[in-house]
Motif scaffolding. Structure first.
Motif, PDB file in Angstrom:
ATOM      1  N   LYS A 671       0.839  -1.204   0.000  1.00 47.71           N
ATOM      2  CA  LYS A 671       0.000   0.000   0.000  1.00 47.71           C
ATOM      3  C   LYS A 671       0.875   1.256   0.000  1.00 47.71           C
ATOM      4  CE  LYS A 671      -3.980  -2.038   2.397  1.00 47.71           C
ATOM      5  NZ  LYS A 671      -4.814  -2.006   3.623  1.00 47.71           N
ATOM      6  N   ARG A 672       1.938   1.213   0.822  1.00 48.58           N
ATOM      7  CA  ARG A 672       2.819   2.398   0.878  1.00 48.58           C
ATOM      8  C   ARG A 672       3.542   2.615  -0.449  1.00 48.58           C
ATOM      9  NH1 ARG A 672       4.070   0.349   6.090  1.00 48.58           N
ATOM     10  NH2 ARG A 672       6.065  -0.459   5.333  1.00 48.58           N
ATOM     11  N   ALA A 673       3.653   1.539  -1.242  1.00 51.28           N
ATOM     12  CA  ALA A 673       4.355   1.663  -2.522  1.00 51.28           C
ATOM     13  C   ALA A 673       3.515   2.379  -3.577  1.00 51.28           C
ATOM     14  CB  ALA A 673       4.746   0.265  -3.032  1.00 51.28           C
ATOM     15  N   TYR A 674       2.247   2.656  -3.264  1.00 56.39           N
ATOM     16  CA  TYR A 674       1.336   3.219  -4.267  1.00 56.39           C
ATOM     17  C   TYR A 674       1.885   4.500  -4.885  1.00 56.39           C
ATOM     18  CZ  TYR A 674      -2.844   5.359  -6.269  1.00 56.39           C
ATOM     19  OH  TYR A 674      -3.731   5.953  -7.112  1.00 56.39           O
ATOM     20  N   ASP A 675       2.287   5.444  -4.047  1.00 56.35           N
ATOM     21  CA  ASP A 675       2.758   6.733  -4.582  1.00 56.35           C
ATOM     22  C   ASP A 675       3.965   6.540  -5.485  1.00 56.35           C
ATOM     23  OD1 ASP A 675       0.785   8.247  -3.320  1.00 56.35           O
ATOM     24  OD2 ASP A 675       1.931   8.368  -1.462  1.00 56.35           O
ATOM     25  N   GLY A 676       4.898   5.647  -5.052  1.00 57.25           N
ATOM     26  CA  GLY A 676       6.086   5.413  -5.868  1.00 57.25           C
ATOM     27  C   GLY A 676       5.749   4.751  -7.189  1.00 57.25           C
ATOM     28  N   VAL A 677       4.824   3.790  -7.150  1.00 52.60           N
ATOM     29  CA  VAL A 677       4.421   3.093  -8.373  1.00 52.60           C
ATOM     30  C   VAL A 677       3.784   4.069  -9.360  1.00 52.60           C
ATOM     31  CG1 VAL A 677       2.820   1.388  -9.323  1.00 52.60           C
ATOM     32  CG2 VAL A 677       4.154   0.842  -7.271  1.00 52.60           C
ATOM     33  N   ILE A 678       2.869   4.905  -8.856  1.00 56.49           N
ATOM     34  CA  ILE A 678       2.200   5.873  -9.731  1.00 56.49           C
ATOM     35  C   ILE A 678       3.195   6.901 -10.255  1.00 56.49           C
ATOM     36  CG2 ILE A 678       0.424   7.658  -9.828  1.00 56.49           C
ATOM     37  CD1 ILE A 678      -0.630   4.778  -9.715  1.00 56.49           C
ATOM     38  N   ALA A 679       4.135   7.312  -9.366  1.00 55.86           N
ATOM     39  CA  ALA A 679       5.142   8.293  -9.796  1.00 55.86           C
ATOM     40  C   ALA A 679       6.019   7.716 -10.902  1.00 55.86           C
ATOM     41  CB  ALA A 679       5.992   8.725  -8.607  1.00 55.86           C
ATOM     42  N   ASP A 680       6.346   6.406 -10.786  1.00 58.62           N
ATOM     43  CA  ASP A 680       7.188   5.775 -11.803  1.00 58.62           C
ATOM     44  C   ASP A 680       6.539   5.804 -13.185  1.00 58.62           C
ATOM     45  OD1 ASP A 680       9.154   5.210  -9.992  1.00 58.62           O
ATOM     46  OD2 ASP A 680       8.561   3.119  -9.657  1.00 58.62           O
ATOM     47  N   LEU A 681       5.209   5.855 -13.221  1.00 59.06           N
ATOM     48  CA  LEU A 681       4.522   5.841 -14.510  1.00 59.06           C
ATOM     49  C   LEU A 681       4.648   7.163 -15.261  1.00 59.06           C
ATOM     50  CD1 LEU A 681       1.262   3.901 -13.593  1.00 59.06           C
ATOM     51  CD2 LEU A 681       3.339   3.040 -14.654  1.00 59.06           C
ATOM     52  N   GLN A 682       4.994   8.234 -14.536  1.00 55.85           N
ATOM     53  CA  GLN A 682       5.208   9.549 -15.166  1.00 55.85           C
ATOM     54  C   GLN A 682       4.025   9.919 -16.073  1.00 55.85           C
ATOM     55  OE1 GLN A 682       9.066   9.691 -17.037  1.00 55.85           O
ATOM     56  NE2 GLN A 682      10.071   8.710 -15.302  1.00 55.85           N
ATOM     57  N   ALA A 683       2.848   9.905 -15.467  1.00 57.71           N
ATOM     58  CA  ALA A 683       1.622  10.167 -16.223  1.00 57.71           C
ATOM     59  C   ALA A 683       1.624  11.560 -16.837  1.00 57.71           C
ATOM     60  CB  ALA A 683       0.409   9.982 -15.312  1.00 57.71           C
ATOM     61  N   GLU A 684       2.183  12.541 -16.113  1.00 63.83           N
ATOM     62  CA  GLU A 684       2.180  13.912 -16.631  1.00 63.83           C
ATOM     63  C   GLU A 684       2.951  14.007 -17.939  1.00 63.83           C
ATOM     64  OE1 GLU A 684       2.769  13.047 -13.602  1.00 63.83           O
ATOM     65  OE2 GLU A 684       1.327  14.083 -12.309  1.00 63.83           O
ATOM     66  N   ARG A 685       4.082  13.270 -17.998  1.00 65.83           N
ATOM     67  CA  ARG A 685       4.866  13.319 -19.234  1.00 65.83           C
ATOM     68  C   ARG A 685       4.060  12.738 -20.398  1.00 65.83           C
ATOM     69  NH1 ARG A 685      10.311   9.824 -20.128  1.00 65.83           N
ATOM     70  NH2 ARG A 685       8.730   8.177 -20.114  1.00 65.83           N
ATOM     71  N   MET A 686       3.354  11.654 -20.118  1.00 67.65           N
ATOM     72  CA  MET A 686       2.549  11.038 -21.160  1.00 67.65           C
ATOM     73  C   MET A 686       1.431  11.971 -21.615  1.00 67.65           C
ATOM     74  SD  MET A 686      -0.436   9.362 -21.948  1.00 67.65           S
ATOM     75  CE  MET A 686      -1.123   8.830 -20.387  1.00 67.65           C
ATOM     76  N   MET A 687       0.824  12.696 -20.642  1.00 67.91           N
ATOM     77  CA  MET A 687      -0.260  13.604 -20.997  1.00 67.91           C
ATOM     78  C   MET A 687       0.249  14.744 -21.860  1.00 67.91           C
ATOM     79  SD  MET A 687      -2.296  13.542 -17.373  1.00 67.91           S
ATOM     80  CE  MET A 687      -3.155  15.041 -17.737  1.00 67.91           C
ATOM     81  N   ASN A 688       1.408  15.281 -21.520  1.00 67.72           N
ATOM     82  CA  ASN A 688       1.997  16.342 -22.350  1.00 67.72           C
ATOM     83  C   ASN A 688       2.232  15.832 -23.771  1.00 67.72           C
ATOM     84  OD1 ASN A 688       2.078  18.404 -20.441  1.00 67.72           O
ATOM     85  ND2 ASN A 688       4.012  17.682 -19.587  1.00 67.72           N
ATOM     86  N   HIS A 689       2.711  14.600 -23.837  1.00 65.90           N
ATOM     87  CA  HIS A 689       2.955  14.039 -25.163  1.00 65.90           C
ATOM     88  C   HIS A 689       1.643  13.850 -25.919  1.00 65.90           C
ATOM     89  CE1 HIS A 689       5.079  11.831 -28.252  1.00 65.90           C
ATOM     90  NE2 HIS A 689       4.145  10.882 -28.181  1.00 65.90           N
ATOM     91  N   ALA A 690       0.580  13.526 -25.191  1.00 66.48           N
ATOM     92  CA  ALA A 690      -0.722  13.359 -25.834  1.00 66.48           C
ATOM     93  C   ALA A 690      -1.170  14.664 -26.476  1.00 66.48           C
ATOM     94  CB  ALA A 690      -1.746  12.875 -24.807  1.00 66.48           C
TER      95      ALA A 690
END
Length: 753
Positions: A671-690
């Motif tokens: 559960k504590r790994a959630y923030d790190g896992v989501i951060a690793d996905l770098q969603a913001e970078r993908m959205m900018n690319h979109a």
């Protein structure tokens, strides 16, 4: 197997031939239209598709615990004794077994790839030093990455590759990862049981971990020739294994996937290398392997991946024709006056203005999208934690321990299963989050494909769960130690009593022995006296002297003449009796033998101990003492077993608590790994690319439309004769392409029917 394999070869050859013919036709068409249509990229895709079809692969992975006979099973498949096979654990690396024609050297050999980047070619007879735990040259697990074996075997033709893995108890984590990955992507997986020790705890745990691939897994119970058919049939053992697969405490396999095939790889291999069987049973055991092989190959050639291999090239070819037809139709409409260039230019200009306006509004869109992303992360956290809790509940049920020995033997596997379950959960939730994220950006990018996925960060697939399971051993217990000490003292006293019995039995035995010797001595003396009297009687009866006739020469001249005429003179003489002397010698020899026999019997006499009566009394006392001590010993041992059971039950309770604690701890860490896992996905970078992709797509549309307008203008500017010639060409090709498309569709129907 031969028939089903040949049918599939015929289908593959048919698709290859059709695809080759259509590629030739497509090249001709694109060459004729090169001035008007650019189809280079599409043609390159088709060329690559054709190459992939020619190099088609069928991967079969074989997994199982040690002693299931994996190496012998693979040797039986390929009909050669290539892989080392022994009773003790052997395979320690991943082996890819391919047809020798794939070897650049076009020869049979093994190519060993080391972790440091080196490679080495070795003959099969030295393979044991490179692939087994028995190697004396390398630490195979640590030093060797994998081994490619190139073998001349008919089974490996048509791109068949067999993957031999170290199995479920590998000493290296990477091997376990490779095994799971290969199962996920292979055409088929063969899960081997030892028919005499099938459906163990570790096997169920492994099956649970690979449950997503169950539709491609064949369960095989090897070594059926070792079943004692006087007690149970092979079929009854198979039914028992199938029942365990469907009903157990770890993972219940769907009945439609729980079929088990009994085989004897050893007998099959013996038959394939020219062996002769002495009994019909051996022949029958070998035939079970052929039956399984046929079922496997039917699946390989008629399963989903096989259909995809056959059908995908046809779909792509049909798609190429459809795109080509659409482009040609547009040119035909233009030449027929059905398209208005001014209207197209006006639409392009309107689109350009819309894009410019849209670009100015994108900043506001970004802000709204970022807020939606934040809401998504917050809402998804609850769903993520609920999924983690669900995995924890399942693990608590699956990790139930009933015997302390199970825990000590499988402690690392239990821990690995806990980590794997949570990591799989995180991986699944990561994929789910990506799907939700795709839903946010798809309205800007119009799709969520590999280009967008590549802009996402990658979770490494491991949450780094810092959990360990302690080793539990029975702690010192004063009462138990005292009982064990008392048991040892009684055991020693029992030994002392038994020694006493041995001594008394020896005393009784010695007395009996001495009595027998005395009886023997008396018999010997009686025989001696009897023989002596007989010889002495004969001796006394013989006279001292006896007369003997002798001839001697006469004296004088006349005596010699008489000797010559009538012979020598005969006279009587008195001599000693020789028979009397012989009897005297016989009496002496008889006496010497008697004395030697008496001396030998005296030497065999044992030193007397106590009297037989006393020895018997002591023996009875020692036996009674032993019986009493044994009763005490059994009582103390019963107390020890009772106390040990109490200690083990208490320890087992601690073990269960430890497992529950580790499951809970790993769940909290997940559960504590959630923030790190989501951060690793770098969603913001993908959205900018979109957003960038959204703009780039529309820019490309405008560029493409401008290019088409220029092409159309060139067509319009041509003289009428050229236009009519091109129109005739397009009309003719249009009809041909429709025919070709129908041919492709007809073949597709034939292949899937």
């Amino acid at each position: 197997m031969i028939e089903s394999r040949q049918r599939f070869r015929d289908k593959i050859d048919n698709v290859k031939q059709v695809l080759t013919e259509h590629l030739d036709y497509a090249r001709q068409v694109t060459d004729r239209l090169a001035v008007h249509l650019d189809m280079k990229n599409e043609m390159q895709d088709l060329e690559q598709l054709h190459a992939n079809l020619v190099k088609g692969r069928f991967e079969i992975i074989v997994v199982g615990e040690f002693s299931t006979g994996k190496s012998t099973f693979i040797n039986a498949l390929i009909g050669r004794k290539v892989l080392p096979s022994k009773a003790q654990p052997t395979t320690a690396t991943v082996n890819y077994i391919r047809h020798y024609s794939e070897n650049p050297n076009r020869s049979e050999e093994a190519v060993v790839f080391f972790e440091d980047g080196r490679s080495e070619r070795v003959p099969f007879d030295q393979l044991e030093q490179y692939v087994t735990e028995m190697s004396t040259k390398f630490s195979v697990v640590e030093e060797i990455k994998h081994v490619d074996l190139y073998v001349d075997s008919a089974y490996l033709e048509d791109g068949v590759v067999i993957v031999d893995t170290p199995g479920m108890q590998s000493l290296h984590k990477k091997h376990d990862e490779i095994t799971r990955k290969q199962i996920a992507v292979s055409n088929a997986s063969i899960f081997l049981f030892n028919i005499n020790h099938a459906a163990t705890r570790t096997e169920f745990i492994f099956i649970s971990d690979i449950q997503k691939s169950l539709d491609r897994i064949f369960f095989v119970a090897n070594r059926c020739d070792e079943v004692d058919t006087s007690e149970q049939s092979v079929e009854s053992v198979v039914l028992s294994i199938e029942d365990k697969l469907k009903r157990n405490d770890y993972f219940q396999v769907d009945p439609k996937f729980s079929s088990v095939y009994a085989v004897s790889a050893a007998k099959a291999l013996q038959k394939r290398i020219g062996g002769v069987f002495a009994t019909g049973k051996d022949e029958h055991d070998a035939s079970r392997f052929w039956a399984f092989e046929e079922k496997l190959w039917v699946y390989l050639t008629q399963g989903e991946k096989a259909r995809e291999m056959l059908v995908q090239p046809l779909h792509r070819m049909e798609g190429f024709y459809q795109n080509l037809l659409a482009s040609m139709q547009e040119n035909i409409q233009l030449l027929n006056g059905e398209l208005n260039l001014d209207e197209i230019r006006e639409k392009v200009e309107q689109l350009r203005q819309q894009i410019d306006t849209r670009r100015m509004a994108l900043n506001d869109e970004k802000e709204r999208l970022y807020l939606q992303l934040k809401d998504l992360k917050d809402c998804f956290r609850k769903e993520y934690e609920a999924e983690v809790d669900g995995v924890g509940r399942v693990l608590k049920r699956e990790s139930e321990i009933h015997h302390l020995e199970d825990y000590e033997e499988h402690r690392e596997q239990i821990l690995g299963h806990i980590r794997s379950a949570y990591n799989d959960c995180i991986r699944k939730m990561t994929d789910r989050f990506k799907d939700r994220l795709a839903g946010l950006v798809v309205k800007y990018a119009d799709r969520f494909d590999e280009e967008l996925s590549d802009k996402l960060g990658t979770w490494n697939g491991q949450a780094g769960l810092d959990v360990t399971l302690r080793a539990f051993k029975a702690r010192g217990n004063a009462e138990l130690e005292k009982l064990n000490q008392e048991k040892e003292e009684i055991r020693q006293e029992i030994g002392h009593a038994q020694s006493q019995q041995d001594r008394q039995v020896k005393a009784i035995t010695d007395d009996h022995y001495n009595r027998q010797l005395e009886n023997l001595r008396q018999r010997e003396e009686q025989i001696y006296q009897h023989r002596l009297q007989m010889i002495k009687h004969q001796f006394d009866a013989e006279p001292l002297t006896m007369e003997k006739s002798e001839r001697r020469e006469r004296e004088g001249l006349f005596g010699k003449m008489k000797d010559m005429l009538s012979g020598r003179e005969e006279i009587k003489v008195t001599v000693k009796n020789p028979d009397r002397a012989a009897l005297a010698e016989a009496m002496k020899q008889l006496e010497d033998r008697f004395e030697a026999a008496m001396k030998e019997l005296d030497g065999r006499k044992r030193v007397p101990g106590v009297s037989p009566e006393e020895a018997k009394r002591r023996l009875d006392a020692a036996e009674a003492k032993e019986q009493q001590l044994k009763e005490q010993y059994n009582n103390v041992r019963g107390e020890i077993m009772k106390k040990t059971l109490e200690v083990n039950e208490r320890l087992l309770g601690q073990v269960k608590d430890e497992i529950l604690h580790v499951v809970a701890s790993a769940g909290h860490q997940a559960k504590r790994a959630y923030d790190g896992v989501i951060a690793d996905l770098q969603a913001e970078r993908m959205m900018n690319h979109a957003f960038d992709l959204h703009i780039r797509q529309h820019d490309q549309e405008i560029v493409a439309m401008d290019a088409r307008i220029k092409e159309h203008e060139m067509l319009v500017q041509q003289n009428r004769q050229k236009q009519e010639e091109l129109l005739a060409l397009l009309d003719g090709l249009h009809q041909e392409l429709n025919v070709k498309t129908k041919e492709i569709r007809q073949l597709y129907v034939e292949l899937i029917s």
